[in-house]
Enzyme design. Structure first.
Site, short mmCIF file in Angstrom:
data_model
loop_
_atom_site.label_atom_id
_atom_site.label_comp_id
_atom_site.label_asym_id
_atom_site.label_seq_id
_atom_site.Cartn_x
_atom_site.Cartn_y
_atom_site.Cartn_z
N LYS A 41 60.49 -5.01 -9.60
CA LYS A 41 60.35 -3.55 -9.41
C LYS A 41 61.19 -2.81 -10.45
O LYS A 41 62.06 -3.41 -11.09
CB LYS A 41 60.79 -3.18 -7.99
CG LYS A 41 62.25 -3.49 -7.69
CD LYS A 41 62.58 -3.25 -6.22
CE LYS A 41 64.01 -3.66 -5.92
NZ LYS A 41 64.29 -3.57 -4.46
N ARG A 138 65.16 0.93 7.43
CA ARG A 138 64.47 1.59 6.32
C ARG A 138 62.96 1.60 6.55
O ARG A 138 62.35 2.65 6.64
CB ARG A 138 64.82 0.89 5.00
CG ARG A 138 64.25 1.56 3.78
CD ARG A 138 64.83 1.04 2.49
NE ARG A 138 64.43 -0.34 2.17
CZ ARG A 138 64.78 -0.97 1.05
NH1 ARG A 138 65.56 -0.38 0.17
NH2 ARG A 138 64.39 -2.20 0.83
N HIS A 168 64.48 -7.53 5.60
CA HIS A 168 65.42 -7.27 4.49
C HIS A 168 66.81 -7.03 5.07
O HIS A 168 66.96 -6.32 6.05
CB HIS A 168 64.93 -6.04 3.72
CG HIS A 168 65.65 -5.80 2.43
ND1 HIS A 168 65.82 -6.75 1.45
CD2 HIS A 168 66.25 -4.69 1.93
CE1 HIS A 168 66.48 -6.25 0.42
NE2 HIS A 168 66.77 -4.99 0.70
N ARG A 221 63.27 -13.63 -1.99
CA ARG A 221 62.95 -12.58 -2.95
C ARG A 221 64.17 -12.36 -3.85
O ARG A 221 65.19 -11.84 -3.41
CB ARG A 221 62.58 -11.27 -2.23
CG ARG A 221 61.43 -11.44 -1.25
CD ARG A 221 61.04 -10.12 -0.61
NE ARG A 221 62.14 -9.45 0.04
CZ ARG A 221 62.55 -9.70 1.30
NH1 ARG A 221 61.92 -10.59 2.04
NH2 ARG A 221 63.57 -9.03 1.80
N TYR A 267 81.36 18.00 -28.19
CA TYR A 267 81.26 19.22 -27.37
C TYR A 267 82.52 19.44 -26.53
O TYR A 267 83.05 18.49 -25.95
CB TYR A 267 80.08 19.11 -26.41
CG TYR A 267 78.73 19.15 -27.08
CD1 TYR A 267 78.33 20.25 -27.83
CD2 TYR A 267 77.85 18.08 -26.95
CE1 TYR A 267 77.09 20.29 -28.44
CE2 TYR A 267 76.60 18.11 -27.55
CZ TYR A 267 76.22 19.21 -28.30
OH TYR A 267 75.00 19.24 -28.90
N CYS A 313 77.24 12.80 -26.21
CA CYS A 313 76.15 13.76 -26.42
C CYS A 313 74.83 13.16 -25.94
O CYS A 313 74.77 12.00 -25.53
CB CYS A 313 76.02 14.11 -27.90
SG CYS A 313 77.56 14.59 -28.68
N MET A 314 73.77 13.93 -26.02
CA MET A 314 72.48 13.43 -25.55
C MET A 314 72.02 12.22 -26.36
O MET A 314 71.46 11.27 -25.81
CB MET A 314 71.42 14.54 -25.64
CG MET A 314 70.11 14.14 -24.98
SD MET A 314 68.80 15.33 -25.21
CE MET A 314 69.31 16.64 -24.13
N ASP A 315 72.27 12.25 -27.67
CA ASP A 315 71.70 11.22 -28.54
C ASP A 315 72.72 10.43 -29.34
O ASP A 315 72.36 9.48 -30.02
CB ASP A 315 70.73 11.89 -29.53
CG ASP A 315 69.89 12.94 -28.85
OD1 ASP A 315 69.15 12.57 -27.93
OD2 ASP A 315 70.02 14.14 -29.18
C1 LIG Z 1 64.83 -4.83 -4.14
C2 LIG Z 1 64.49 -5.70 -3.02
C3 LIG Z 1 64.78 -7.08 -3.07
C4 LIG Z 1 65.58 -7.71 -4.19
O1 LIG Z 1 66.95 -7.46 -3.98
P1 LIG Z 1 68.07 -8.08 -4.94
O2 LIG Z 1 69.35 -7.72 -4.30
O3 LIG Z 1 67.89 -7.40 -6.26
O4 LIG Z 1 67.80 -9.53 -5.03
C5 LIG Z 1 64.31 -7.88 -2.06
N1 LIG Z 1 63.63 -7.34 -1.01
C6 LIG Z 1 63.36 -6.04 -0.91
C7 LIG Z 1 62.61 -5.53 0.26
C8 LIG Z 1 63.79 -5.17 -1.90
O5 LIG Z 1 63.53 -3.87 -1.81
#
Ligand SMILES: *Cc1c(COP(=O)(O)O)cnc(C)c1O
Length: 374
Positions: A41, A138, A168, A221, A267, A313-315
């Site tokens: 992601k 969540r 999760h 995951r 700045y 700065c920005m750049d």
């Molecule tokens: C982002 C996410 C993960 C991965 O988490 P890490 O801590 O980066 O390994 C796993 N499951 C869900 C639902 C997530 O949103």
């Protein structure tokens, strides 16, 4: 993606071998029963979603996951053919695209399925993973009755296949936290309710994978760890195998000058030279993700730590050099140079955040250059 010639020397080097090595080491650690879902992601945590997904798959990841429908569609457009799970909520009107592109979606209620199946007839079933909220608060099913409705709805459905069930953790990266054990127990109670066990039961993120090997189940995951970054300082100390960092951020000195005593820099003129000094200008700024809060942060030049002076700065930003140095001299902002290293954790500490946020804040303007082990 077209390989455009780069003129500005600021770039993020992404070592795909580091990602492959992390996946291989993880595979050895997990054994054959547990498969790896590579979490890519947010553009692969800033490392590039397609490239990191490909590297992870080559090294043995069986599936990839993302947060949003758009991220999943992008991976399909760029040729990722493995199963893709959208872990966050998908609106019902994504179901048809998901089915067409063989994208698996997370569901948290029977109403979503009813809505999808009433409005559409699919030629092949839509794959879903049921999300259980075991304590993160969540997204997901929170009570037995809601889960029973999903199970009832899907049990004889030709339109929907429950390919997985997942949850999760909220505190897996922290020391002494019973929440993870409680969440696991609660999740398993929900899993027991399925009349037919879904193919993939999964719960662990990187932290839980690394610290709770007993909870690995059918799949894990793996997000931040894929990129060689530990989820927290605590996990870093407890790593069961070393992780290799994939990203380094570098540029070159674009301008060097002798600044006489009493002149100011940038700045707000917040920095004034106390003596005659050598000041270098770097072609990177807050529009690249070098946040203004990083003033005073060091960079590496010639294997030595050198401070950023004045406001960013920005750049562009300025550094105080120990001596005269040539324009074009290499500068490392994140990564190793000789015996010194600056990592995302160091930036994160200065900014009061976590390395995750640093990784995803390196902006699009920084080109990602893919390399393998030198
Ligand atoms: C982002 C996410 C993960 C991965 O988490 P890490 O801590 O980066 O390994 C796993 N499951 C869900 C639902 C997530 O949103």
């Amino acid at each position: 993606m077209p390989n455009r010639k780069l003129f500005r020397p600021t770039k993020a080097m992404i070592n795909l071998d580091a990602i492959r090595d992390n996946v291989k080491a993880l595979n050895d650690y997990l054994g054959n029963e547990t498969s790896i879902i590579a979490v890519v992601k947010a553009d692969g945590y800033g490392h590039g979603d397609v490239e990191t997904a490909q590297a992870a798959i080559e090294a043995g990841a069986k599936m990839v996951s993302v947060a949003t429908p758009e991220e999943a569609v992008r991976l399909r457009e760029f040729g990722i053919s493995e199963d893709i799970l959208v872990m966050g909520p998908s609106p019902a009107d994504f179901a048809e695209t998901a089915m067409d592109l063989n994208i698996t979606v997370a569901v948290s209620g029977a109403e979503w399925l009813e809505e999808v199946c009433l409005t559409k007839k699919f030629d092949r079933p839509l794959k879903v993973h049921v999300k259980i909220d075991s304590g993160m608060g969540r997204y997901g099913v929170r009570d037995v009755k809601s889960l029973a409705e999903i199970i009832n709805f899907t049990k004889d459905s030709t339109q929907v296949i429950v390919d997985g069930v997942f949850t999760h953790y909220s505190c897996a990266d922290m020391e002494q936290c019973e929440t993870t054990d409680e969440q696991y127990a609660k999740f398993m109670e929900f899993v027991e309710l399925f009349t037919e066990k879904p193919r993939l039961v999964h719960a662990s993120n990187s932290a839980a994978t690394l610290l709770y090997p007993n909870y690995k189940l059918d799949a894990i995951r793996f997000g931040i760890g894929l990129y060689g970054i530990a989820p927290s300082e605590y996990v870093q100390q407890k790593l069961p195998f070393p992780l290799k960092r994939a990203l380094s951020l570098e540029t070159k000195l674009a301008h060097v000058k002798r600044l006489e005593k009493g002149w100011s820099v940038s700045y707000g003129a917040t920095y004034q030279s106390l003596e005659d000094e050598w000041i270098g200008t770097l072609p990177i700024g807050y529009a690249d993700g070098l946040r203004r809060g990083l003033h005073g942060q060091e960079v590496l030049i010639g294997g030595k730590r050198v401070p950023i002076v004045g406001t960013i700065c920005m750049d562009q930003c300025m550094v105080k050099l120990p001596e005269e140095m040539p324009v074009g001299e290499k500068v490392v902002l994140l990564g190793k140079q000789e015996n010194e290293e600056i990592n995302m954790e160091e930036w994160a500490e200065r900014l009061g955040t976590i390395p995750y946020e640093i990784a995803v804040s390196l902006s699009k303007r920084i080109p990602r250059v893919y390399i393998s082990n030198p």
